[in-house]
Design an enzyme around this catalytic site. Structure first.
Site, PDB file in Angstrom:
ATOM      1  N   ASP A  92     -22.946  18.090 -13.904  1.00 47.99           N
ATOM      2  CA  ASP A  92     -23.531  19.320 -13.366  1.00 47.99           C
ATOM      3  C   ASP A  92     -25.039  19.093 -13.194  1.00 47.99           C
ATOM      4  OD1 ASP A  92     -23.700  21.978 -12.666  1.00 47.99           O
ATOM      5  OD2 ASP A  92     -23.696  22.711 -14.731  1.00 47.99           O
ATOM      6  N   ASP A 125     -17.628  23.098 -21.312  1.00 48.72           N
ATOM      7  CA  ASP A 125     -18.975  23.214 -20.742  1.00 48.72           C
ATOM      8  C   ASP A 125     -19.993  22.811 -21.822  1.00 48.72           C
ATOM      9  OD1 ASP A 125     -21.148  24.067 -19.107  1.00 48.72           O
ATOM     10  OD2 ASP A 125     -19.911  25.613 -18.184  1.00 48.72           O
ATOM     11  N   HIS A 184     -13.162  29.071 -13.298  1.00 47.67           N
ATOM     12  CA  HIS A 184     -14.352  28.892 -14.128  1.00 47.67           C
ATOM     13  C   HIS A 184     -15.026  30.251 -14.273  1.00 47.67           C
ATOM     14  CE1 HIS A 184     -17.667  27.105 -16.119  1.00 47.67           C
ATOM     15  NE2 HIS A 184     -18.495  26.972 -15.086  1.00 47.67           N
ATOM     16  N   ASP A 232     -30.765  24.119  -7.127  1.00 51.06           N
ATOM     17  CA  ASP A 232     -29.924  25.045  -7.874  1.00 51.06           C
ATOM     18  C   ASP A 232     -30.382  26.458  -7.529  1.00 51.06           C
ATOM     19  OD1 ASP A 232     -28.491  26.415  -9.765  1.00 51.06           O
ATOM     20  OD2 ASP A 232     -29.461  25.509 -11.507  1.00 51.06           O
ATOM     21  N   ARG A 255     -21.849  18.628  -8.925  1.00 53.07           N
ATOM     22  CA  ARG A 255     -22.298  19.801  -8.159  1.00 53.07           C
ATOM     23  C   ARG A 255     -23.201  19.374  -7.002  1.00 53.07           C
ATOM     24  NH1 ARG A 255     -25.509  24.766 -10.886  1.00 53.07           N
ATOM     25  NH2 ARG A 255     -27.182  23.234 -10.743  1.00 53.07           N
ATOM     26  N   ASP A 306     -22.331  28.212  -8.356  1.00 50.63           N
ATOM     27  CA  ASP A 306     -22.266  29.499  -9.067  1.00 50.63           C
ATOM     28  C   ASP A 306     -22.118  30.676  -8.106  1.00 50.63           C
ATOM     29  OD1 ASP A 306     -22.680  27.810 -11.147  1.00 50.63           O
ATOM     30  OD2 ASP A 306     -24.768  28.395 -11.498  1.00 50.63           O
TER      31      ASP A 306
HETATM   32  C1  NOJ Z   1     -24.334  25.523 -13.936  1.00 48.51           C
HETATM   33  C2  NOJ Z   1     -22.984  25.287 -13.348  1.00 48.51           C
HETATM   34  O1  NOJ Z   1     -22.987  25.561 -11.981  1.00 48.51           O
HETATM   35  C3  NOJ Z   1     -21.965  26.123 -14.096  1.00 48.51           C
HETATM   36  O2  NOJ Z   1     -20.692  25.874 -13.553  1.00 48.51           O
HETATM   37  C4  NOJ Z   1     -21.993  25.790 -15.569  1.00 48.51           C
HETATM   38  O3  NOJ Z   1     -21.108  26.634 -16.262  1.00 48.51           O
HETATM   39  C5  NOJ Z   1     -23.395  26.011 -16.109  1.00 48.51           C
HETATM   40  N1  NOJ Z   1     -24.325  25.215 -15.341  1.00 48.51           N
HETATM   41  C6  NOJ Z   1     -23.501  25.622 -17.583  1.00 48.51           C
HETATM   42  O4  NOJ Z   1     -23.264  24.288 -17.755  1.00 48.51           O
END
Ligand code: NOJ
Length: 931
Positions: free
Chosen positions: A519, A406, A653, A258, A579, A595
């Site tokens: 996620d 989320d 998003h 990440d 992800r 992100d």
């Molecule tokens: C990381 C994710 O990539 C993002 O899309 C999500 O909003 C946040 N985690 C919170 O869950």
């Protein structure tokens, strides 16, 4: 991005050792010879009518360690090369295939195999044009097409297989160095320092097994371009990593993690890893799949010198004259496991992708709603908010299919629970969405909060479903919920338990229109090294996390997908977004590029990133629209939506700190422009869905690089700012601020038609076109027919019985063809034949159709066609029709009286519009004539 949080190659012991190994080989020049040789007496052909292996033992002549080589031929022009230690101290991780491959590969027999008794050279002939040569001293392999070696292994001698050893028996590498007094002395190489323990920042990796890496050089001879190995925020045509123009200095890395605010134009690893690469040149494409789920680095260099490998290896065959002398040399370095490599002979890029997805699984055909528009935000705060957003879309006449929740919907980030204050009655909310044919997606991450009286946690502790520490006991670290543990998806019991948690009884508050988002499944660990799990943690069967790291993402995604599929008696195609990913992910569902930032550069990179996913066998992906972090300008937002229309996964998003930006909140003209973009997506759904079906059948991505459709045009080999959607649509998204025009490259010698004005372009090469904010530069390709649905509805479900519009874009010979695929859009009945697949053919004034169903007379096919026979064509646009016709007639098989159809001809753009021919799209037997 905080670069210092992530290792460079020189901070990763095995990467550094293997790069140094390669450097030694290169600097020794002709004095270097790989120490790996085949023991000639060990060569065996195990051969029968179905199956054939070339087996041999390879000796490292320096260490005397013996390895086993096993080469097999597989169906569809594929070969597999496996190398393992013959007698390792303990088994090396070799369980990856059962998770990664969709089924056991199907072996085939070669035409001929022989060993030269003098030299020991083995030749395996696949067919008249393809063969494989193995030379014993040193060990090398070449894959030849028409006697020209397209792919060679260990040609540069970088093959290095670190055998398992004990610290006591290890013979350290010594190097000569001048000490402080200027005297030359033998010292232990610095590379030894990281063999048994390795430190990065405050982390020490104890490495109980010591060095165990595997590396190999793979050369693509006569190829200037290689593609794939997602996921990186990099270019479509991969860059060099050790010198060269515009090169990176680090290898491309595959290690799921990440990366906060990831850097663009970088070989840094991101959330996903697919070690699959394709090389393309004018006459051929070929690929390799390095099936290894441990941390992997890939160096790329392009050798343009006169004396490049292709000349050195002439003993493997002759050089192909048609191509340039560039050889793309790659060096693959993995931390652990065995060498398990697939080589795909192509010959086209589409063939390579089919060969790869035959092995790793067909891309799943999604439900129809999955390819509509998704509205997500971190977070919609309560039921009222969700329903309010939902109704605002309707009030503003903007279609959408799915709204997302989320992490904040949960009770204190305890997945599978609801925050009772904010979501007291989720079922009622879901029913209201369902009433409009809409869906809800909720997030569930693989980390489980350590909390008392939390059933999921209690059960997982009791039944040992969590990843373990080396010393025993559950692994614990930090993620969204605070102190957490991670489900061990490698444990079949844990996997089954996880799957069962998605039943409606257990996941209370969910019903059939609720789908899933996984996620943080890299796994992301906030206080872990490189924001992921320590490599020494222990999975089922006592395997270290190190050996299987990238597979974790795949298994978590797979377990959720299975759970969602199995929760109903009549199974629906699951929708689960993840992800983190690894090879095989295409069997499960979509991924997204994580992100990103709301800026123009990030928008620009969505194209090469999503194209690269497609080249990596991951066709269903997209990027957060219009950028996750920060607030987009209205112009950026509009341009991002316009781009997303033509990318497979179409979801907005936003980070929790951003301002609300649902399309209906915009001022004019941005609101109308965004609405128009989303509507364009919906109009194209029949085309999209038909493309998804083709992808399911053959692995060709829906969104594809230009060169995939025009493989001979070298100008396209590195082109990433425009692309093809299927065979029939060319798109050049605008990713620059204030743009009012853009340059488009038109390839081939057929006409192109502006998708809005129908204006025809007969141009080859670059052309400047207008691109004001209201315009998405996109073109129909002459020779193709595109099905659309033009009625404005609130969701894809509401379009189910809508009639179609056919766009017939004529080629120079006044011909065109296209397809339409329809099924129930949700179940697996299509696998039993319940679908209609129709080909439309236009030939100089005559349009008709024919079924493409592979068993059209079957009861399933006929009853589906019958049930859908009222689905009709309501409009036809013929583009590029030189003159106004005098009649347009419909002739039906059942009715010998031709019927005149109303039409309008537009001189200004030479297009004809035929009104309401009412011809069925599932039952052919009609002809339309334009006279
Ligand atoms: C990381 C994710 O990539 C993002 O899309 C999500 O909003 C946040 N985690 C919170 O869950």
């Amino acid at each position: 991005m905080k670069k210092e949080d992530f290792k460079t190659c020189s901070q990763s012991g095995f990467c550094q050792r293997n790069r140094a190994y390669a450097d030694d080989a290169v600097s020794a020049g002709s004095g270097f010879q790989s120490p790996y040789s085949i023991i000639q007496d060990s060569i065996q052909f195990n051969h029968n009518s179905k199956n054939s292996h070339v087996k041999a033992e390879i000796e490292n002549t320096d260490t005397k360690v013996i390895f086993t080589l096993d080469v097999t031929l597989l169906q569809d022009n594929t070969a597999r090369v496996r190398i393992n230690e013959k007698s390792p101290l303990k088994p090396r991780y070799d369980d990856h295939a059962k998770y990664t491959l969709h089924q056991d590969p199907i072996t085939v027999a070669p035409q001929h195999m022989e060993k030269d008794t003098k030299t020991g050279v083995v030749t395996v002939i696949l067919d008249d044009s393809r063969k494989l040569i193995i030379t014993p001293e040193p060990f090398k392999m070449a894959f030849l097409v028409n006697d020209s070696p397209i792919i060679t292994l260990n040609d540069r001698g970088f093959f290095n297989f670190e055998h398992l050893r004990t610290k006591e028996n290890h013979v350290p590498k010594m190097i000569k160095q001048t000490n402080d007094e200027g005297v030359m002395e033998e010292q232990q190489s610095e590379l030894e320092n990281t063999m048994w323990e390795e430190t990065f920042k405050s982390w020490t990796d104890p490495k109980p097994n010591g060095p165990e890496s595997i590396a190999l050089d793979i050369s693509f001879n006569g190829f200037s371009h290689v593609y794939g190995i997602p996921e990186h925020a990099s270019s479509l045509s991969l860059k060099e990593t050790r010198g060269g123009d515009n090169a990176y200095t680090e290898p491309y890395r595959l290690y799921n993690t990440d990366v906060f605010e990831y850097a663009l134009d970088s070989p840094t690893s991101l959330y996903g890893a697919v070690p699959f690469m394709t090389a393309h040149r004018k006459d051929i494409s070929a690929g390799v799949f390095w099936m290894n789920p441990s941390e992997t680095w890939i160096d790329i260099t392009k050798d343009k010198s006169e004396k490049n490998t292709i000349h050195k290896i002439l003993d493997f065959g002759k050089k192909s004259s048609d191509n340039d002398d560039t050889t793309t040399q790659t060096h693959w370095i993995s931390e652990a496991g065995v060498l398990d490599l697939f080589v795909f002979f192509g010959p086209t890029t589409k063939d390579v992708l089919r060969q790869y997805t035959t092995l790793t699984g067909a891309p799943a055909l999604p439900q129809m709603f999955a390819i509509g528009y998704h509205q997500c935000r971190w977070n919609y705060i309560n039921e009222k908010d969700v329903l309010d957003v939902d109704s605002k879309f309707d009030e503003n006449d903007i279609p959408y299919d799915v709204i997302w929740l989320d992490i904040e919907y949960t009770d204190d980030k305890k997945y599978f629970t609801w925050d009772q204050a904010k979501f007291p009655n989720p079922i009622e909310m879901e029913k209201q969405l369902d009433h409009k044919g809409r869906q809800l997606v909720v997030i569930v991450d693989p980390h489980i909060k350590r909390a008392h009286n939390y059933r999921i946690c209690d059960e997982a502790i009791k039944d040992k479903h969590f990843v373990q520490q080396p010393s025993g006991g559950d692994y614990e670290a930090w993620c969204w919920p605070g102190q957490s543990s991670w489900v061990d998806f490698f444990n079949p019991k844990a996997r089954n338990w996880w799957k069962s948690e998605f039943t409606f009884e257990k996941f209370a508050g969910t019903r059939e229109n609720v789908h899933l988002w996984n996620d943080m499944n890299e796994p992301a660990i906030f206080n872990g090294p490189e924001i992921t799990m320590q490599k020494e943690m222990i999975h089922h069967d006592n395997w270290e996390h190190r050996v299987l790291h990238n597979l974790y993402s795949l298994l978590s995604h797979g377990a959720t997908t299975d759970g969602i599929r199995e929760r109903t008696a009549i199974q629906k195609r699951p929708f689960v977004l993840a992800r983190g990913f690894y090879s095989g992910v295409q069997r499960y569902g979509p991924v997204w590029t994580g992100d990103n930032m709301a800026n123009w550069e990030a928008l620009t990179f969505t194209n090469p990133m999503v194209l690269t996913n497609g080249m990596g066998g991951v066709p269903f992906s997209g990027a957060d629209i219009p950028g996750f972090f920060n607030n987009p300008t209205p112009e950026l937002l509009v341009r991002w939506y316009q781009t997303g229309v033509f990318q497979p996964f179409f979801r907005a998003h936003a980070h929790i700190d951003t301002k609300r930006r649902e399309p209906y909140l915009l001022d004019e003209p941005h609101k109308s422009l965004t609405r128009a973009a989303i509507r364009e997506r919906y109009a194209l759904l029949p085309y999209w869905y038909s493309l998804f079906y083709d992808t399911y059948k053959n692995g060709t991505p829906m969104m594809r690089p230009m060169f995939m459709e025009f493989p001979q045009d070298e100008n396209l080999f590195a082109m990433e700012d425009q692309f093809m959607l299927g065979e029939a649509i060319l798109v050049k998204p605008i990713t620059k601020e204030d743009a009012t025009s853009t340059e488009i490259y038109f390839s081939g010698d057929q006409p192109w038609y502006d998708m809005k004005t129908y204006e025809r372009t007969l141009h080859t090469g670059l052309k400047t076109v207008e691109a004001p904010l209201e315009k998405i530069p996109a073109y129909y390709r002459g020779g193709f027919i595109v099905p659309r649905r033009e009625r404005i509805r609130r969701s894809s479900a509401a379009m189910k019985l809508d009639p179609f519009t056919l766009i017939i874009a004529l080629d120079r010979k006044s011909m065109a063809q296209g397809t339409l695929y329809i099924d129930d859009g949700e179940t697996y009945d299509f696998q039993q034949g319940s679908y209609a697949h129709t080909g439309f053919y236009y030939n100089r004034g005559t349009l008709n159709c024919a079924p493409l169903h592979n068993d059209v007379a079957s009861p399933a096919a006929t009853s589906f066609a019958e049930s859908m026979k009222l689905l009709r064509v309501e409009r036809i646009h013929v583009l590029g029709l030189k003159k106004k016709p005098s009649h347009v007639r419909l002739i039906s098989n059942n009715d010998d009286q031709p019927q005149n159809l109303p039409f309008e001809y537009d001189d200004s753009n030479s297009s004809l519009m035929i009104r309401d021919p009412a011809s069925s799209v599932t039952e052919c037997g009609w002809t339309i004539t334009i006279e």
